[in-house]
Design an enzyme around this catalytic site. Structure first.
Site, PDB file in Angstrom:
ATOM      1  N   GLY A 165       0.356  -1.356  -0.006  1.00 48.72           N
ATOM      2  CA  GLY A 165       0.036  -0.017   0.089  1.00 48.72           C
ATOM      3  C   GLY A 165       1.331   1.528  -0.054  1.00 48.72           C
ATOM      4  N   ASP A 204       2.212  -7.045  -5.899  1.00 51.22           N
ATOM      5  CA  ASP A 204       1.226  -6.233  -4.989  1.00 51.22           C
ATOM      6  C   ASP A 204       1.426  -4.568  -5.609  1.00 51.22           C
ATOM      7  OD1 ASP A 204      -0.964  -5.040  -3.425  1.00 51.22           O
ATOM      8  OD2 ASP A 204       0.054  -5.535  -2.007  1.00 51.22           O
ATOM      9  N   TRP A 205       0.802  -4.648  -6.528  1.00 51.36           N
ATOM     10  CA  TRP A 205       0.875  -3.352  -7.365  1.00 51.36           C
ATOM     11  C   TRP A 205      -0.520  -2.756  -7.384  1.00 51.36           C
ATOM     12  CZ3 TRP A 205       1.622  -2.465 -13.414  1.00 51.36           C
ATOM     13  CH2 TRP A 205       1.428  -1.133 -13.379  1.00 51.36           C
ATOM     14  N   GLU A 206      -0.458  -1.266  -5.897  1.00 53.09           N
ATOM     15  CA  GLU A 206      -2.002  -0.766  -5.851  1.00 53.09           C
ATOM     16  C   GLU A 206      -1.564   0.699  -6.157  1.00 53.09           C
ATOM     17  OE1 GLU A 206      -2.534  -1.600  -1.143  1.00 53.09           O
ATOM     18  OE2 GLU A 206      -1.960  -3.417  -1.739  1.00 53.09           O
ATOM     19  N   PHE A 207      -2.065   0.282  -7.269  1.00 53.79           N
ATOM     20  CA  PHE A 207      -2.915  -0.097  -8.503  1.00 53.79           C
ATOM     21  C   PHE A 207      -2.903   0.583  -9.643  1.00 53.79           C
ATOM     22  CE2 PHE A 207      -5.967  -0.780  -4.378  1.00 53.79           C
ATOM     23  CZ  PHE A 207      -5.568  -2.124  -4.470  1.00 53.79           C
TER      24      PHE A 207
END
Length: 439
Positions: A165, A204-207
């Site tokens: 995040g 975890d590419w947000e976003f």
């Protein structure tokens, strides 16, 4: 009659043996305690709701505006990946959790008996070179994490998670924009994962912000998978797992509409992990359940039922979906303490500045003599006292969500995050559900 008694005795012996093999099941599932009625106050204790037996009917979902994609699904596609399937036992599947290295919770305190996979969170790519930035802090924490996990029994697989995040999404957007920069990033992830002994890598590419990002993400998945396969063949080692934490639904409805690259996910990833939480929060002026399984509002898309359904409907095989579960709650300050249900008007953040860990919620409920409610429509808990309101998951809702995941033949579930639980109360629920389904 004698032979019948003997058979009955044998059955009791087998039953007793199973019970003994299921950790703490005699205390975690108290006998003769009726389940609370929906929307009724329940005691503020972590194990007050007995686990529904397999013969009981699940809570009926609210109808949605999409076709029902969650009926027991056929095996849509066989895995394309040449790696051994991570779903060795399809009825139990993946039990994963993220370990935020920056938190105070030490790796030495992790009880691996409740998990099959653990993520180290997080590393970030350098904004200029796109190679992973392994800081001096990480050079200490990663060996600590790997060493502690590998030394324990049962052994679990470890994955290196990249992003989180706190990442700058524009760095990922630039990285995926060309084959050259993708290759630099991919080579770096493989090198770091191998050097430290991880079993896989996780993005975890947000976003991804737009259609172009999503298109380039597909190219990244394809190029990454090919590189992992080639590296494994060259080195004679098992291929590193490739996973990705994603939005709770396959499409973004808010901001710019865009969809995840389903075909690339189906072909090149071992699984994706929809983050089924943060549907509501203190950014809103009303209370809400931030990880609702169902939403009674027929037009709402903010529920795990809708999100998981959207992934299956888009074409991702259920066994490639690992459902996210939160170990924290969202808090509000009520406008009127006497109006305290879900959707009650709020005027600001509640205890903990808008968020509390599960362990903190239990302490708060006990210390403040809060009223605790299990809401059957959303399959979630909330508590309130004075003008403080907290929405969260507890033992009963987590068990039902794990049973939901199993009934939909999902690949498993993951928790965010280690260190937020209370004496492994929530983490052990998957193990207890395993025991219950043996009977």
């Amino acid at each position: 009659m004698a032979s019948l008694n003997f058979i009955s005795l044998q059955i009791l012996v087998i039953f007793y043996t199973i019970i003994k093999n299921c950790e703490s099941i005699s205390t975690a599932i108290p006998p003769n305690i009726p389940a609370p009625s929906y929307n009724s106050p329940v005691p503020a204790t972590p194990s007050d709701l007995p686990c529904p037996g397999p013969e009981e009917e699940p809570i009926s979902p609210s109808p949605l505006s999409i076709p029902d994609p969650l009926a027991p699904a056929p095996d849509f596609y066989s895995p394309v990946s040449p790696a051994p399937s991570p779903f060795a036992h399809p009825s139990r599947g993946i039990k994963a959790a993220y370990w935020p290295s920056s938190d105070a919770f030490p790796a030495s305190a992790i009880d691996t008996s409740y998990f099959t996979h653990l993520y180290y969170a997080f590393l970030l790519p350098d904004p200029t070179t796109y190679k992973l930035n392994v800081t001096q802090y990480d050079q200490i924490k990663i060996p600590e994490f790997i060493g502690e996990i590998h030394a324990k029994k049962p052994h679990v697989k470890t994955l290196l998670s990249i992003g989180g995040g706190g990442n700058d999404p524009t760095v990922f957007s630039k990285m995926v924009s060309s084959r050259t920069t993708r290759a630099i990033f991919i080579e770096s992830t493989i090198e770091v994962a191998r050097n430290y002994g991880f079993h896989g890598v996780d993005l975890d590419w947000e976003f991804p912000a737009n259609v172009t990002d999503m298109s380039n993400l597909a190219l990244l998945y394809k190029q990454w998978h090919k590189a992992l396969v080639n590296e494994a063949r060259f080195c004679g080692k098992p291929r590193l797992l490739l996973t990705s934490a994603v939005y709770y639904a396959s499409k973004f409805i808010f901001d710019e509409p865009r969809s995840y690259p389903i075909e690339a996910i189906r072909k090149y990833l071992d699984w994706v992990s929809p983050m089924c939480f943060d549907y509501h929060g203190s950014w809103e002026n009303f209370t809400g359940v931030h990880s609702a399984l169902y939403d009674p509002n027929i037009n709402s898309t903010l529920s795990t039922y809708y999100g998981i359904g959207s992934w299956i409907q888009a074409g991702v095989p259920p066994n490639k979906l690992v459902m996210g579960l939160p170990l924290y709650g969202r808090t509000w300050m009520l406008q009127n303490p006497d109006v305290n249900g879900i959707g009650a008007p709020a005027i600001g953040v509640g205890p903990g500045g808008g968020e509390l860990d599960y362990s903190q919620i239990l302490d708060f409920n006990i210390e403040k003599y809060a009223t605790v409610v299990f809401d059957g429509e959303t399959v979630a808990y909330y508590s309130y006292v004075g003008d403080s309101w907290i929405g969260y998951d507890d033992v009963g809702s987590v068990r039902l969500k794990i049973q939901f995941a199993r009934s939909r033949q999902l690949g498993g579930y993951f928790f965010w995050a280690l260190g937020k639980d209370k004496d492994w109360t929530i983490s052990r629920q998957g193990k207890l559900v395993d025991c219950i389904t043996l009977f």
